[in-house]
Design an enzyme around this catalytic site. Structure first.
Site, short mmCIF file in Angstrom:
data_model
loop_
_atom_site.label_atom_id
_atom_site.label_comp_id
_atom_site.label_asym_id
_atom_site.label_seq_id
_atom_site.Cartn_x
_atom_site.Cartn_y
_atom_site.Cartn_z
N ASP A 17 77.59 -5.18 44.82
CA ASP A 17 78.77 -5.84 44.28
C ASP A 17 78.30 -7.05 43.49
O ASP A 17 78.38 -8.19 43.96
CB ASP A 17 79.68 -6.25 45.44
CG ASP A 17 81.08 -6.63 44.98
OD1 ASP A 17 81.38 -6.42 43.80
OD2 ASP A 17 81.85 -7.12 45.82
N ARG B 65 75.54 -11.22 44.46
CA ARG B 65 74.74 -10.86 45.63
C ARG B 65 73.25 -11.08 45.34
O ARG B 65 72.51 -11.49 46.21
CB ARG B 65 74.98 -9.41 46.04
CG ARG B 65 76.44 -8.99 46.14
CD ARG B 65 77.28 -9.86 47.04
NE ARG B 65 78.68 -9.44 47.05
CZ ARG B 65 79.71 -10.26 47.23
NH1 ARG B 65 79.52 -11.56 47.37
NH2 ARG B 65 80.93 -9.80 47.23
N ARG C 190 87.50 -13.66 38.12
CA ARG C 190 86.80 -12.36 38.11
C ARG C 190 87.34 -11.47 37.00
O ARG C 190 86.72 -10.46 36.67
CB ARG C 190 86.97 -11.68 39.47
CG ARG C 190 86.39 -12.48 40.63
CD ARG C 190 86.83 -11.90 41.97
NE ARG C 190 86.27 -10.58 42.20
CZ ARG C 190 86.70 -9.74 43.14
NH1 ARG C 190 87.74 -10.07 43.91
NH2 ARG C 190 86.13 -8.56 43.29
N LYS D 186 86.78 -1.55 38.29
CA LYS D 186 87.72 -1.77 39.40
C LYS D 186 88.83 -2.75 38.98
O LYS D 186 88.69 -3.42 37.96
CB LYS D 186 86.95 -2.30 40.61
CG LYS D 186 86.22 -3.64 40.37
CD LYS D 186 85.34 -4.01 41.53
CE LYS D 186 84.67 -5.38 41.30
NZ LYS D 186 83.72 -5.71 42.37
N HIS D 187 89.93 -2.83 39.72
CA HIS D 187 90.35 -2.11 40.91
C HIS D 187 91.56 -1.29 40.51
O HIS D 187 92.64 -1.87 40.33
CB HIS D 187 90.73 -3.05 42.03
CG HIS D 187 89.69 -4.06 42.39
ND1 HIS D 187 89.48 -5.22 41.64
CD2 HIS D 187 88.77 -4.09 43.39
CE1 HIS D 187 88.50 -5.93 42.20
NE2 HIS D 187 88.04 -5.27 43.26
N HIS E 215 92.04 -8.15 51.13
CA HIS E 215 91.14 -8.28 52.28
C HIS E 215 91.94 -8.62 53.54
O HIS E 215 91.48 -8.37 54.65
CB HIS E 215 90.11 -9.39 52.03
CG HIS E 215 89.09 -9.05 50.99
ND1 HIS E 215 89.27 -9.32 49.67
CD2 HIS E 215 87.88 -8.45 51.10
CE1 HIS E 215 88.21 -8.92 48.99
NE2 HIS E 215 87.35 -8.38 49.83
N ASP F 17 87.74 0.97 47.47
CA ASP F 17 87.35 -0.38 47.86
C ASP F 17 87.00 -0.34 49.36
O ASP F 17 87.19 0.69 50.02
CB ASP F 17 88.49 -1.36 47.56
CG ASP F 17 87.99 -2.79 47.32
OD1 ASP F 17 86.83 -3.10 47.65
OD2 ASP F 17 88.76 -3.60 46.81
#
Length: 539
Positions: free
Chosen positions: A74, A82, A144, A174-175, A187, A259
């Protein structure tokens, strides 16, 4: 090609469609065993990465067990990184690129990011975000996104997909069908978008059409309820969204990835086993899990749930087989592009000067990434030639500088002494995480040794920052001031007492600019902080 002795076809296919994560910086025995049994993908997170060399060794360890494994990450750049989770990203995120609105720059950034991923053995990136951030209060998308205009988001999504895949790394756009117009983080709960179909097609779907036209190899679903498309099931679990719309109407034939199934929008309502079965039955091909649940027991539970669903007739066996085939097809593409890239780099047909330049650029990029991951106490040897070339070729910093928007610059007096940096820090969403540093303090400390900083998080931030600053000039750093009343109040206090305060907004610049100088960076990547610090210092 890897063989799978002792595993029946149904069980192998059930493993093939999973994309699990794990803990640690080396592959655990259970993960290697599952690769031998048919697991085809592995997801990496910040907890798995210490350095480029370590990451390359990890991916080599995985490929020693299965040579065509898909290694996913990701890595959006910007706030969600990351590769550089402990230092902040060398690349500005989507919102900064959208602010510049130079599609060639976006392609160039994605290409360089893809090269760094490929050099470490990663061949699938869960990026870019094609969400149109039409709701500025969105708590999980924000910077984002490339922006709030569908056409802008579409052209930059296409450029990003093109650049990333030119490096041999599959893009996962995405998404779907679009997470931008939400006020809830999936989340934590199930968001809902109450827009009619005409708005959805003109706004949310437009960037995905562009991504498909650009050849995106994968699309990631959103855990959102869109009643105009399906009033009962979230998109990840909806045949109307995945099969009828994405496959049928939009003509998409690549891999559909969910996801994270442990996110509360699914896990809290359906459970990960039931959710995974419904997702596959509705048209998804790969089940992403492992951000929070990262162990062999999770893999076993999901494998067994899929096998049981096939045997009970709930999940058609041919649907599972088709999904597994799509995973293997992407693995073949990734392996073939890696082979072509290696042959191209080794080809004597490349002119010597071009080959030398390419080699130097690649080396400079690797050095830039590696040096960013090292602690200041352990600098590595860098040649002046490579350092100079890295500076010239640092597309991320160039992009971050171009993304800055200044208000009040005409009357601004740059810093001449170490300031006090007041970081007004909101709670980070799960996608961004709280382990990645942000702000301008580190960069200002490099330019002005003796710079001091403090973090403030509540309604007492203003008075506390004033007391801590003393007589020093204040640089106030904020992130989405418009979403946090306490943050706006803190700025009111600071500016009333110290009107020479500099304000750096590193989120969405929705609030009115204020301060002796207001800098909108359009993101909180490390390079965005560096670009802002340069302005503050008058460089």
């Amino acid at each position: 090609m890897t063989t799978f002795a002792g595993t029946d076809t149904l069980t192998r296919d059930a493993l093939t469609v999973l994309q699990p994560g794990f803990t640690g910086t080396t592959a655990p025995d259970w993960l290697l065993r599952r690769l031998g049994e048919g697991l085809a993908s592995v997801g990496l997170f910040g907890r798995n990465i210490d350095s480029p060399d370590q990451l390359a060794a990890l991916t080599a360890q995985l490929r020693a067990e299965r040579d065509d494994v898909l290694v996913a990450i990701d890595e959006e750049g910007g706030d969600v990184t990351r590769l550089e989770v402990r230092t902040g990203s060398s690349f500005p995120g989507n919102y900064a690129l959208g602010a510049v609105d130079d599609v060639e720059l976006t392609r160039e950034v994605a290409l360089e990011l893809g090269r760094r991923l490929a050099a470490c053995g990663v061949n699938l990136n869960w990026a870019p975000s094609a969400d149109v951030n039409s709701n500025p209060g969105n708590p999980v998308i924000g910077v984002r996104s490339f922006g709030a205009a569908p056409d802008l988001v579409a052209r930059h999504t296409a450029a990003y997909v093109t650049g990333l895949q030119a490096a041999g790394v599959a893009a996962c756009t995405k998404h779907f069908p679009g997470h931008g117009d939400t006020a809830i983080d999936s989340h934590h709960a199930l968001p809902r978008i109450d827009a009619d179909t005409s708005v959805l097609h003109e706004r949310e779907i437009t960037p995905f059409r562009a991504a498909i036209a650009a050849g995106t190899r994968a699309v990631m679903t959103a855990h959102i309820l869109v009643p105009a498309l399906d009033p009962e099931r979230p998109a990840t679990l909806s045949r109307r969204v995945l099969t009828d719309l994405l496959r049928g109407e939009l003509g998409y034939d690549g891999l559909i990835v969910t996801d994270g199934m442990e996110m509360r929008a699914i896990a809290g309502t359906y459970g990960i086993e039931r959710g995974s079965v419904l997702a596959l039955a509705s048209g998804a091909d790969a089940i992403c899990v492992g951000g929070g649940l990262a162990d062999d027991e999770t893999v076993r539970r999901l494998r067994d749930a899929l096998v049981t669903a096939v045997r009970s007739g709930e999940l058609p066996e041919e649907r599972l087989a088709d999904a597994a085939d799509r995973v293997r097809a992407l693995a073949r593409w990734a392996a073939s592009t890696s082979g072509r890239r290696t042959q191209t780099e080794a080809s004597p047909a490349v002119p010597p000067t071009q080959a030398a330049q390419t080699s130097l650029t690649s080396l400079a990029s690797a050095v830039s990434f590696a040096s960013a991951q090292r602690s200041p106490a352990s600098p590595g040897p860098l040649t002046s030639t490579v350092s100079a070339q890295a500076a010239v070729d640092d597309v991320g910093l160039r992009a971050a500088r171009r993304a800055l928007r200044l208000t009040g610059a005409e009357n601004f007096t740059p810093l001449t002494e170490p300031p006090y940096v007041a970081a007004l820090t909101p709670v980070a969403n799960i996608a961004v995480g709280d382990e990645t540093p942000w702000g301008v303090a580190a960069e200002l400390a490099r330019l002005f040794p003796g710079t001091e900083t403090g973090t403030f998080t509540d309604e007492h931030a203003g008075p506390a920052a004033l007391e801590a600053a003393g007589e020093r000039r204040i640089v106030a750093v904020v992130r989405d001031e418009h979403r946090h009343p306490w943050m706006a109040a803190a700025l009111d206090t600071l500016l009333a007492a110290r009107p020479e305060t500099i304000v750096v907004e590193m989120g969405l610049p929705q609030a009115a600019p204020r301060g002796s100088l207001h800098i909108a960076t359009h993101g909180a990547a490390r390079v965005c902080g560096r670009a802002a610090a340069e302005v503050v210092a008058g460089l």
